[in-house]
Design an enzyme around this catalytic site. Structure first.
Site, PDB file in Angstrom:
ATOM      1  N   HIS A  94       1.052   5.107   1.250  1.00  0.00           N
ATOM      2  CA  HIS A  94       0.388   5.915   2.277  1.00  0.00           C
ATOM      3  C   HIS A  94       1.097   7.268   2.391  1.00  0.00           C
ATOM      4  CE1 HIS A  94      -1.936   6.700   5.886  1.00  0.00           C
ATOM      5  NE2 HIS A  94      -0.824   7.141   6.438  1.00  0.00           N
ATOM      6  N   ASN A 121       0.861  -1.185   0.000  1.00  0.00           N
ATOM      7  CA  ASN A 121       0.000   0.000   0.000  1.00  0.00           C
ATOM      8  C   ASN A 121       0.897   1.234   0.000  1.00  0.00           C
ATOM      9  OD1 ASN A 121      -2.420   1.597   0.415  1.00  0.00           O
ATOM     10  ND2 ASN A 121      -1.814   1.815   2.562  1.00  0.00           N
TER      11      ASN A 121
HETATM   12  C1  GRF Z   1      -2.469   8.911  -2.440  1.00  0.00           C
HETATM   13  O1  GRF Z   1      -2.193  10.061  -1.704  1.00  0.00           O
HETATM   14  C2  GRF Z   1      -2.045   7.684  -1.681  1.00  0.00           C
HETATM   15  O2  GRF Z   1      -0.915   7.893  -0.894  1.00  0.00           O
HETATM   16  C3  GRF Z   1      -3.232   7.425  -0.796  1.00  0.00           C
HETATM   17  O3  GRF Z   1      -4.342   7.743  -1.597  1.00  0.00           O
HETATM   18  C4  GRF Z   1      -3.978   8.692  -2.583  1.00  0.00           C
HETATM   19  C5  GRF Z   1      -4.340   8.125  -3.915  1.00  0.00           C
HETATM   20  O4  GRF Z   1      -4.163   9.049  -4.948  1.00  0.00           O
HETATM   21  N1  GRF Z   1      -3.220   6.071  -0.310  1.00  0.00           N
HETATM   22  P1  GRF Z   1      -4.338   8.606  -6.458  1.00  0.00           P
HETATM   23  O5  GRF Z   1      -5.751   8.022  -6.579  1.00  0.00           O
HETATM   24  O6  GRF Z   1      -3.286   7.583  -6.761  1.00  0.00           O
HETATM   25  O7  GRF Z   1      -4.180   9.844  -7.268  1.00  0.00           O
END
Ligand code: GRF
Length: 216
Positions: free
Chosen positions: A108, A106
């Site tokens: 984050h 994941n």
């Molecule tokens: C990102 O900030 C990621 O770190 C978090 O959710 C967001 C997803 O952004 N888990 P995207 O949909 O990839 O633009």
């Protein structure tokens, strides 16, 4: 390496992976993009790239366990080596997740173990942190609590807001995710019980991204 990406939102991290897998030296392919929100931009991005998609709406299921069991049964049909959660905004049922521990990561937006959960940029600012960043970690039943593989850091400037931090961090997240998936595809990173191994040895601290390169 066969990769399945799960995404609920705008899909910019997915987009970065799609661009990376088009490079001539790419070591992975994206075999499915699945999501819980049929309208998500991420699914449109995947379709436009010619990648198989699966939109599975949780409203058709009695509970989390039955949804997750179906989702992961369908994912398994694509025989992935790695599942990437890229903005997948659901907590996963521990029994559906169990067979995938060590094969699921994941991204984050904080320097884990700081700020698990939501509103990470706001919380870093409220705490007066000098450095913020993003993490890629192996997924375990503990929310945002699995062993951390990699970090990218960002210096917080005096005039930063949570919006400015989010937008300055996002391109770094993209590089971090691509570089981390690339190391996994090279089989240089793995999970051994609670610890991350890099080139065969346990990692004492997360790998750090400099430019496009991850190193201890
Ligand atoms: C990102 O900030 C990621 O770190 C978090 O959710 C967001 C997803 O952004 N888990 P995207 O949909 O990839 O633009």
């Amino acid at each position: 390496m066969r990769v399945v990406v799960l995404a609920s939102g705008r899909g910019s991290n997915l987009g970065a992976l799609i661009d990376a897998r088009r490079e001539p030296d790419a070591r992975f392919e994206i075999v499915l993009v699945a999501g819980d929100k049929p309208d998500a931009l991420a699914l449109r991005i995947a379709e436009a790239a010619g990648i198989a998609t699966l939109a599975l709406d949780p409203r058709g299921y009695a509970n989390r366990a039955s949804y997750d069991a179906d989702l992961f049964a369908r994912i398994a049909e694509h025989a992935p080596d790695l599942v990437v959660l890229a903005g997948f905004m659901r907590i996963l049922d521990p029994s559906a997740l169990a067979p995938w521990v060590g094969r699921m990561i994941n991204i984050h937006p904080s320097l884990l173990p700081k700020y698990r959960g939501l509103r990470t940029h706001e919380r870093a600012l409220a705490a007066g942190d000098a450095i913020h960043g993003a993490s890629v970690h192996f997924v375990t039943p503990e929310l945002d609590g699995g062993p951390v593989v990699s970090h990218v850091e960002l210096t917080i400037e005096p005039d930063d807001t949570s919006a400015s931090l989010a937008s300055r961090l996002l391109p770094l997240e993209h590089r971090l995710l691509v570089a981390t998936v690339d190391l996994l595809a090279q089989r240089r990173v793995s999970l051994d019980r609670d610890s991350v191994r890099f080139d065969g040895a346990p990692l004492a601290a997360p790998l750090r991204l400099t430019g496009r390169t991850l190193a201890p």
